[in-house]
Motif scaffolding. Structure first.
Motif, PDB file in Angstrom:
ATOM      1  N   ALA A   1       0.841  -1.192   0.000  1.00  0.00           N
ATOM      2  CA  ALA A   1       0.000   0.000   0.000  1.00  0.00           C
ATOM      3  C   ALA A   1       0.880   1.247   0.000  1.00  0.00           C
ATOM      4  O   ALA A   1       1.849   1.331   0.751  1.00  0.00           O
ATOM      5  N   LEU A   2       0.533   2.209  -0.850  1.00  0.00           N
ATOM      6  CA  LEU A   2       1.270   3.470  -0.914  1.00  0.00           C
ATOM      7  C   LEU A   2       0.543   4.594  -0.179  1.00  0.00           C
ATOM      8  O   LEU A   2       1.139   5.343   0.569  1.00  0.00           O
ATOM      9  N   PHE A   3      -0.754   4.734  -0.430  1.00  0.00           N
ATOM     10  CA  PHE A   3      -1.537   5.774   0.234  1.00  0.00           C
ATOM     11  C   PHE A   3      -3.022   5.518   0.034  1.00  0.00           C
ATOM     12  O   PHE A   3      -3.417   4.725  -0.813  1.00  0.00           O
ATOM     13  N   ARG A   4      -3.834   6.214   0.826  1.00  0.00           N
ATOM     14  CA  ARG A   4      -5.287   6.181   0.701  1.00  0.00           C
ATOM     15  C   ARG A   4      -5.707   7.412  -0.100  1.00  0.00           C
ATOM     16  O   ARG A   4      -5.069   8.458  -0.037  1.00  0.00           O
ATOM     17  N   ASP A   5      -6.788   7.293  -0.853  1.00  0.00           N
ATOM     18  CA  ASP A   5      -7.283   8.415  -1.639  1.00  0.00           C
ATOM     19  C   ASP A   5      -8.805   8.381  -1.635  1.00  0.00           C
ATOM     20  O   ASP A   5      -9.412   7.405  -1.193  1.00  0.00           O
ATOM     21  N   ARG A   6      -9.408   9.464  -2.115  1.00  0.00           N
ATOM     22  CA  ARG A   6     -10.864   9.545  -2.229  1.00  0.00           C
ATOM     23  C   ARG A   6     -11.208  10.314  -3.495  1.00  0.00           C
ATOM     24  O   ARG A   6     -10.391  11.101  -3.999  1.00  0.00           O
ATOM     25  N   PHE A   7     -12.402  10.094  -4.005  1.00  0.00           N
ATOM     26  CA  PHE A   7     -12.856  10.824  -5.179  1.00  0.00           C
ATOM     27  C   PHE A   7     -13.429  12.171  -4.762  1.00  0.00           C
ATOM     28  O   PHE A   7     -14.093  12.292  -3.740  1.00  0.00           O
ATOM     29  N   ILE A   8     -13.159  13.174  -5.595  1.00  0.00           N
ATOM     30  CA  ILE A   8     -13.712  14.517  -5.436  1.00  0.00           C
ATOM     31  C   ILE A   8     -14.259  14.956  -6.791  1.00  0.00           C
ATOM     32  O   ILE A   8     -13.924  14.387  -7.825  1.00  0.00           O
ATOM     33  N   GLY A   9     -15.080  15.989  -6.789  1.00  0.00           N
ATOM     34  CA  GLY A   9     -15.586  16.564  -8.029  1.00  0.00           C
ATOM     35  C   GLY A   9     -14.714  17.736  -8.448  1.00  0.00           C
ATOM     36  O   GLY A   9     -14.149  18.436  -7.603  1.00  0.00           O
ATOM     37  N   VAL A  10     -14.625  17.950  -9.756  1.00  0.00           N
ATOM     38  CA  VAL A  10     -13.812  19.048 -10.290  1.00  0.00           C
ATOM     39  C   VAL A  10     -14.543  19.668 -11.479  1.00  0.00           C
ATOM     40  O   VAL A  10     -15.080  18.948 -12.337  1.00  0.00           O
ATOM     41  N   VAL A  11     -14.544  21.001 -11.501  1.00  0.00           N
ATOM     42  CA  VAL A  11     -15.111  21.766 -12.620  1.00  0.00           C
ATOM     43  C   VAL A  11     -14.180  22.944 -12.909  1.00  0.00           C
ATOM     44  O   VAL A  11     -13.305  23.266 -12.113  1.00  0.00           O
ATOM     45  N   ARG A  12     -14.398  23.586 -14.031  1.00  0.00           N
ATOM     46  CA  ARG A  12     -13.602  24.771 -14.366  1.00  0.00           C
ATOM     47  C   ARG A  12     -13.995  25.903 -13.416  1.00  0.00           C
ATOM     48  O   ARG A  12     -15.089  25.910 -12.847  1.00  0.00           O
ATOM     49  N   LEU A  13     -13.079  26.858 -13.233  1.00  0.00           N
ATOM     50  CA  LEU A  13     -13.411  28.045 -12.454  1.00  0.00           C
ATOM     51  C   LEU A  13     -14.563  28.780 -13.131  1.00  0.00           C
ATOM     52  O   LEU A  13     -14.603  28.889 -14.360  1.00  0.00           O
ATOM     53  N   GLY A  14     -15.506  29.264 -12.348  1.00  0.00           N
ATOM     54  CA  GLY A  14     -16.666  29.964 -12.898  1.00  0.00           C
ATOM     55  C   GLY A  14     -17.823  29.054 -13.248  1.00  0.00           C
ATOM     56  O   GLY A  14     -18.904  29.534 -13.602  1.00  0.00           O
ATOM     57  N   HIS A  15     -17.646  27.752 -13.172  1.00  0.00           N
ATOM     58  CA  HIS A  15     -18.731  26.796 -13.414  1.00  0.00           C
ATOM     59  C   HIS A  15     -19.816  27.014 -12.357  1.00  0.00           C
ATOM     60  O   HIS A  15     -19.507  27.391 -11.222  1.00  0.00           O
ATOM     61  N   PRO A  16     -21.094  26.803 -12.695  1.00  0.00           N
ATOM     62  CA  PRO A  16     -22.163  26.976 -11.694  1.00  0.00           C
ATOM     63  C   PRO A  16     -21.937  26.196 -10.384  1.00  0.00           C
ATOM     64  O   PRO A  16     -22.312  26.683  -9.314  1.00  0.00           O
TER      65      PRO A  16
END
Length: 134
Positions: A1-16
């Motif tokens: 095992a190297l590390f734990r991670d989680r999913f996040i959301g990403v949008v462009r700056l200025g996106h609603p």
């Protein structure tokens, strides 16, 4: 095992979604980029949304996170990516916690047992462990 991670959301700056609270309904209402090297169009995020009575529209499927982030940077699409794995690729974008619970996951190294004692391979594995521990 190297590390734990989680999913996040990403949008462009200025996106609603970069304005106000990101609710499950607001997240699901947008067009999405799905990352799948095997061409699948459903995954754990879709299961989490389904349990809330929601579904998202996957507009396109790409094979890698860097491609997905580049596409999201230039469009109104939403992408969900591993937080730690994509940190440098998300510079200048808006990142947010997903508005529902997903389990974290482990990123690990795998190698063939015949490489266990190989000095160069052991050195490389040590380097990877050191970098990921930071």
């Amino acid at each position: 095992a190297l590390f734990r991670d989680r999913f996040i959301g990403v949008v462009r700056l200025g996106h609603p979604l970069s304005q106000g609270e990101v609710t499950p309904a607001r997240y699901a209402a947008g067009g999405h980029i799905y990352v799948s090297r095997r061409g699948l169009d459903k995954g754990p995020i879709d299961e989490a949304l389904k349990s809330l009575g929601l579904a998202r529209e996957v507009v396109t499927i790409v094979a890698g996170f860097s491609t997905a982030l580049a596409l999201a940077r230039a469009t109104e699409l939403i992408v969900s990516v591993p937080e730690r794995h994509t940190a440098s690729l998300r510079a200048g974008m808006y990142s947010f916690p997903l508005p529902f619970t997903l389990p974290t996951f482990t990123v690990a190294m795998l190698w063939h047992p015949r490489m266990d004692a190989d000095p160069a391979h052991r050195w490389l594995r040590g380097c990877l462990r050191e970098v990921c521990a930071q």
